[in-house]
Motif scaffolding. Structure first.
Motif, PDB file in Angstrom:
ATOM      1  N   MET A 117      25.470 -64.001  19.938  1.00 25.80           N
ATOM      2  CA  MET A 117      26.156 -63.569  18.762  1.00 25.80           C
ATOM      3  C   MET A 117      26.593 -62.135  18.973  1.00 25.80           C
ATOM      4  O   MET A 117      25.861 -61.341  19.530  1.00 25.80           O
ATOM      5  CB  MET A 117      25.258 -63.644  17.549  1.00 25.80           C
ATOM      6  CG  MET A 117      24.863 -65.042  17.200  1.00 25.80           C
ATOM      7  SD  MET A 117      23.764 -65.061  15.792  1.00 25.80           S
ATOM      8  CE  MET A 117      23.266 -66.754  15.917  1.00 25.80           C
ATOM      9  N   VAL A 118      27.778 -61.840  18.481  1.00 23.42           N
ATOM     10  CA  VAL A 118      28.319 -60.485  18.581  1.00 23.42           C
ATOM     11  C   VAL A 118      28.750 -60.047  17.190  1.00 23.42           C
ATOM     12  O   VAL A 118      29.462 -60.767  16.494  1.00 23.42           O
ATOM     13  CB  VAL A 118      29.532 -60.433  19.534  1.00 23.42           C
ATOM     14  CG1 VAL A 118      30.089 -59.020  19.603  1.00 23.42           C
ATOM     15  CG2 VAL A 118      29.175 -60.948  20.909  1.00 23.42           C
ATOM     16  N   ASN A 119      28.325 -58.861  16.773  1.00 24.25           N
ATOM     17  CA  ASN A 119      28.729 -58.328  15.481  1.00 24.25           C
ATOM     18  C   ASN A 119      29.965 -57.464  15.656  1.00 24.25           C
ATOM     19  O   ASN A 119      29.896 -56.356  16.167  1.00 24.25           O
ATOM     20  CB  ASN A 119      27.591 -57.506  14.866  1.00 24.25           C
ATOM     21  CG  ASN A 119      27.971 -56.927  13.519  1.00 24.25           C
ATOM     22  OD1 ASN A 119      29.064 -57.137  13.028  1.00 24.25           O
ATOM     23  ND2 ASN A 119      27.064 -56.191  12.925  1.00 24.25           N
ATOM     24  N   SER A 120      31.112 -57.973  15.216  1.00 26.95           N
ATOM     25  CA  SER A 120      32.373 -57.228  15.270  1.00 26.95           C
ATOM     26  C   SER A 120      32.891 -56.932  13.867  1.00 26.95           C
ATOM     27  O   SER A 120      34.086 -56.764  13.666  1.00 26.95           O
ATOM     28  CB  SER A 120      33.419 -58.034  16.047  1.00 26.95           C
ATOM     29  OG  SER A 120      33.002 -58.252  17.368  1.00 26.95           O
ATOM     30  N   THR A 121      32.005 -56.867  12.881  1.00 29.44           N
ATOM     31  CA  THR A 121      32.416 -56.719  11.489  1.00 29.44           C
ATOM     32  C   THR A 121      32.720 -55.285  11.086  1.00 29.44           C
ATOM     33  O   THR A 121      33.390 -55.070  10.093  1.00 29.44           O
ATOM     34  CB  THR A 121      31.319 -57.230  10.532  1.00 29.44           C
ATOM     35  OG1 THR A 121      30.151 -56.421  10.679  1.00 29.44           O
ATOM     36  CG2 THR A 121      30.990 -58.688  10.793  1.00 29.44           C
ATOM     37  N   GLY A 122      32.199 -54.305  11.802  1.00 28.28           N
ATOM     38  CA  GLY A 122      32.345 -52.921  11.376  1.00 28.28           C
ATOM     39  C   GLY A 122      31.230 -52.480  10.441  1.00 28.28           C
ATOM     40  O   GLY A 122      31.240 -51.369   9.941  1.00 28.28           O
ATOM     41  N   GLU A 123      30.289 -53.361  10.147  1.00 28.18           N
ATOM     42  CA  GLU A 123      29.124 -53.028   9.322  1.00 28.18           C
ATOM     43  C   GLU A 123      27.888 -53.713   9.899  1.00 28.18           C
ATOM     44  O   GLU A 123      28.002 -54.659  10.671  1.00 28.18           O
ATOM     45  CB  GLU A 123      29.329 -53.448   7.863  1.00 28.18           C
ATOM     46  CG  GLU A 123      29.464 -54.951   7.659  1.00 28.18           C
ATOM     47  CD  GLU A 123      29.679 -55.347   6.201  1.00 28.18           C
ATOM     48  OE1 GLU A 123      28.829 -55.007   5.353  1.00 28.18           O
ATOM     49  OE2 GLU A 123      30.699 -55.987   5.923  1.00 28.18           O
ATOM     50  N   THR A 124      26.720 -53.249   9.527  1.00 27.57           N
ATOM     51  CA  THR A 124      25.480 -53.857   9.990  1.00 27.57           C
ATOM     52  C   THR A 124      25.278 -55.197   9.304  1.00 27.57           C
ATOM     53  O   THR A 124      25.435 -55.309   8.088  1.00 27.57           O
ATOM     54  CB  THR A 124      24.280 -52.935   9.692  1.00 27.57           C
ATOM     55  OG1 THR A 124      24.454 -51.724  10.428  1.00 27.57           O
ATOM     56  CG2 THR A 124      22.966 -53.580  10.092  1.00 27.57           C
TER      57      THR A 124
END
Length: 76
Positions: free
Chosen positions: A1-8
């Motif tokens: 999984m990769v968090n690319s949302t710009g928020e935690t």
């Protein structure tokens, strides 16, 4: 999984496809900061996955994920 949302991402939750409620949900990860990635083994053969922000809003969802194969999930 990769968090690319710009928020935690506050938490990522797994629910069996057969589950009727959230009583057996499993938290897979907490506090996934933006730009970070991780590998998580799934516990059941069919899962529904949800990613939540700190306000409790769903910001990503994957339905009926089967294992194997491996899943690459980039959350925007």
């Amino acid at each position: 999984m990769v968090n690319s949302t710009g928020e935690t991402i506050d938490r990522i939750v797994e629910r069996s496809c057969e589950a009727n409620d959230d009583s057996n949900d499993r938290v897979l990860a907490r506090e996934l900061k933006t730009g970070r990635s991780l590998v998580i083994p799934l516990a059941v053969t069919c899962s529904n996955l949800e990613a939540f922000n700190k306000e409790g809003r769903v910001i990503g969802r994957q339905a009926e994920v089967s294992t194997p194969p491996d899943l690459y999930w980039q959350i925007y």
